[in-house]
Design an enzyme around this catalytic site. Structure first.
Site, PDB file in Angstrom:
ATOM      1  N   VAL A  58       3.909  18.550   0.299  1.00 11.21           N
ATOM      2  CA  VAL A  58       3.165  18.685   1.526  1.00 11.21           C
ATOM      3  C   VAL A  58       4.035  19.227   2.581  1.00 11.21           C
ATOM      4  O   VAL A  58       3.375  19.942   3.431  1.00 11.21           O
ATOM      5  CB  VAL A  58       2.264  17.450   1.782  1.00 11.21           C
ATOM      6  CG1 VAL A  58       1.289  17.092   0.836  1.00 11.21           C
ATOM      7  CG2 VAL A  58       3.221  16.348   2.346  1.00 11.21           C
ATOM      8  N   SER A 133      -1.855   4.644  10.924  1.00 10.46           N
ATOM      9  CA  SER A 133      -1.444   3.397  10.665  1.00 10.46           C
ATOM     10  C   SER A 133      -1.485   2.660  12.015  1.00 10.46           C
ATOM     11  O   SER A 133      -1.663   3.210  13.027  1.00 10.46           O
ATOM     12  CB  SER A 133      -0.118   3.345  10.187  1.00 10.46           C
ATOM     13  OG  SER A 133       0.356   2.008  10.124  1.00 10.46           O
ATOM     14  N   TYR A 146       8.679   5.927  11.296  1.00 12.65           N
ATOM     15  CA  TYR A 146       7.157   5.805  10.732  1.00 12.65           C
ATOM     16  C   TYR A 146       6.167   5.655  11.858  1.00 12.65           C
ATOM     17  O   TYR A 146       5.198   6.371  11.956  1.00 12.65           O
ATOM     18  CB  TYR A 146       7.039   4.429   9.949  1.00 12.65           C
ATOM     19  CG  TYR A 146       5.873   4.158   9.301  1.00 12.65           C
ATOM     20  CD1 TYR A 146       5.620   4.945   8.006  1.00 12.65           C
ATOM     21  CD2 TYR A 146       5.026   3.075   9.576  1.00 12.65           C
ATOM     22  CE1 TYR A 146       4.200   4.919   7.428  1.00 12.65           C
ATOM     23  CE2 TYR A 146       3.818   3.131   8.759  1.00 12.65           C
ATOM     24  CZ  TYR A 146       3.556   3.692   7.720  1.00 12.65           C
ATOM     25  OH  TYR A 146       2.339   3.536   7.173  1.00 12.65           O
ATOM     26  N   ALA A 181      -1.343  -3.132  -0.537  1.00 16.00           N
ATOM     27  CA  ALA A 181      -1.403  -2.150  -1.817  1.00 16.00           C
ATOM     28  C   ALA A 181       0.000  -0.983  -1.175  1.00 16.00           C
ATOM     29  O   ALA A 181       0.156  -1.168   0.090  1.00 16.00           O
ATOM     30  CB  ALA A 181      -2.636  -1.353  -1.887  1.00 16.00           C
TER      31      ALA A 181
END
Length: 258
Positions: A58, A133, A146, A181
Site C-alpha cells: 500500500v 484507532s 502509531y 485480535a
C-alpha cells in the site's frame, strides 16, 4: 445480500481477515490485499472463490495502481485496514520506525483511497471505510508514530469525505478500542494485563474482530447512506470513560446533598 466487489487491505490476518470473511458472508466478492503472499493466499483459500488474493504494497503507488487496474469492476466498498505498529518512546524512537508507521498507516490509506475512489467515481459511487484507532483520538505513552498516524487518518477521512461525497463516494472511519485480535494479541496474552484492560472498559469486555467487521459492513450499507466524514469509536465506551477512573467520595453521590 450483494454481488458487488469489496477491497480489503491488510486482509492476510487479524481484523482484516475477519472483515474479508464477513464481507463474503454478506455476499461481496472480496479482493484481499496484503504484502504477505502466504497469509493472504491462506485467507482466500479458506473463503473459496468469492475471495481473490493479491500481493499489494500500500506504500507503493505503482503496486496500488496495478492492483486497482486488475479489478474487474469498480468496487462498491474499500476497507483501508492495512497498518503496522512501531511502538517506543518518542525520545529514542528511530526516524526509520516513525517513517515506516506513517508510510503504511497514513500514506497507504491515502494512496489506496485515492486510486479506488477514482474508479468508484467513474462508476457512480461507493463507500470507503478507513481504520484509525482510539490511539488516534487520545494519545498513549510509548506509542511511537502509531498515535500520530492514526490521528492523521481521522482527518484524512474528513478531507476525503468533503471532496468525494459530492461524487457519490461516502468516506467514514472506525476507531477500534481494546480489541482481542491482530496487533493486540501479544498484549492480551498476559492474563493479568488482559483482566486489567477489560476492567477499564465500561462494557466489561475486550472487543472482537467481528465487532469491527460489523461496524464496517454497517457503514457500507444503505442504512448508513447519509453518513459521511464521521469517525465511529467501536470501543465499548472506553474512550468516554476517563472520569470513571477518578477517585470520588461517596458523600457527593446522593441527590440533594447540602
Amino acid at each position: 445480500m450483494t454481488n458487488e466487489w469489496a477491497v480489503v487491505t491488510g486482509a492476510g490476518n487479524g481484523i482484516g481477515a475477519v472483515i474479508a470473511r464477513n464481507a463474503v458472508k454478506e455476499g461481496y466478492r472480496v479482493a484481499a490485499w496484503d504484502v504477505d503472499a502466504a497469509a493472504v493466499e491462506a485467507v482466500a483459500a479458506d473463503l473459496g472463490g468469492a475471495c481473490v488474493p493479491s500481493v499489494v504494497d500500500v506504500t507503493d503507488e505503482e503496486s496500488v495502481a496495478a492492483a486497482v487496474a486488475a479489478l474487474p469492476v469498480a468496487p462498491a466498498l474499500l476497507v483501508n485496514n492495512a497498518g503496522i505498529a512501531r511502538f517506543g518512546p518518542l525520545l529514542t524512537l528511530a526516524a526509520a520506525e516513525w517513517r515506516a508507521a506513517v508510510e503504511v498507516n497514513l500514506t497507504g490509506t491515502f494512496l489506496v483511497g485515492r486510486a479506488v475512489a477514482a474508479r468508484m467515481i467513474e462508476a457512480g459511487g461507493g463507500a470507503i471505510v478507513n481504520m484509525a484507532s482510539i490511539n488516534g483520538l487520545a494519545a498513549a505513552p510509548n506509542a511511537g508514530a502509531y498515535t500520530a498516524s492514526k490521528a492523521g487518518i481521522v482527518m484524512l477521512t474528513e478531507h476525503m469525505a468533503i471532496e468525494w461525497s459530492p461524487s457519490g463516494v461516502r468516506v467514514n472511519c472506525i476507531a477500534p478500542g481494546l480489541i482481542n485480535a491482530g496487533m493486540s494479541d501479544a498484549v492480551n496474552a498476559d492474563p493479568e494485563v488482559r483482566r486489567l484492560r477489560e476492567s477499564r472498559v465500561p462494557q466489561g469486555r475486550l472487543g472482537t474482530a467481528d465487532d469491527i467487521a460489523d461496524a464496517v459492513l454497517f457503514l457500507a450499507s444503505a442504512k448508513a447512506s447519509y453518513i459521511s466524514g464521521q469517525t465511529i469509536a467501536v470501543d465499548g465506551g472506553i474512550s468516554k470513560g476517563a472520569l470513571a477512573s477518578l477517585p470520588r467520595p461517596k458523600s457527593v453521590d446522593s441527590v440533594g446533598v447540602e
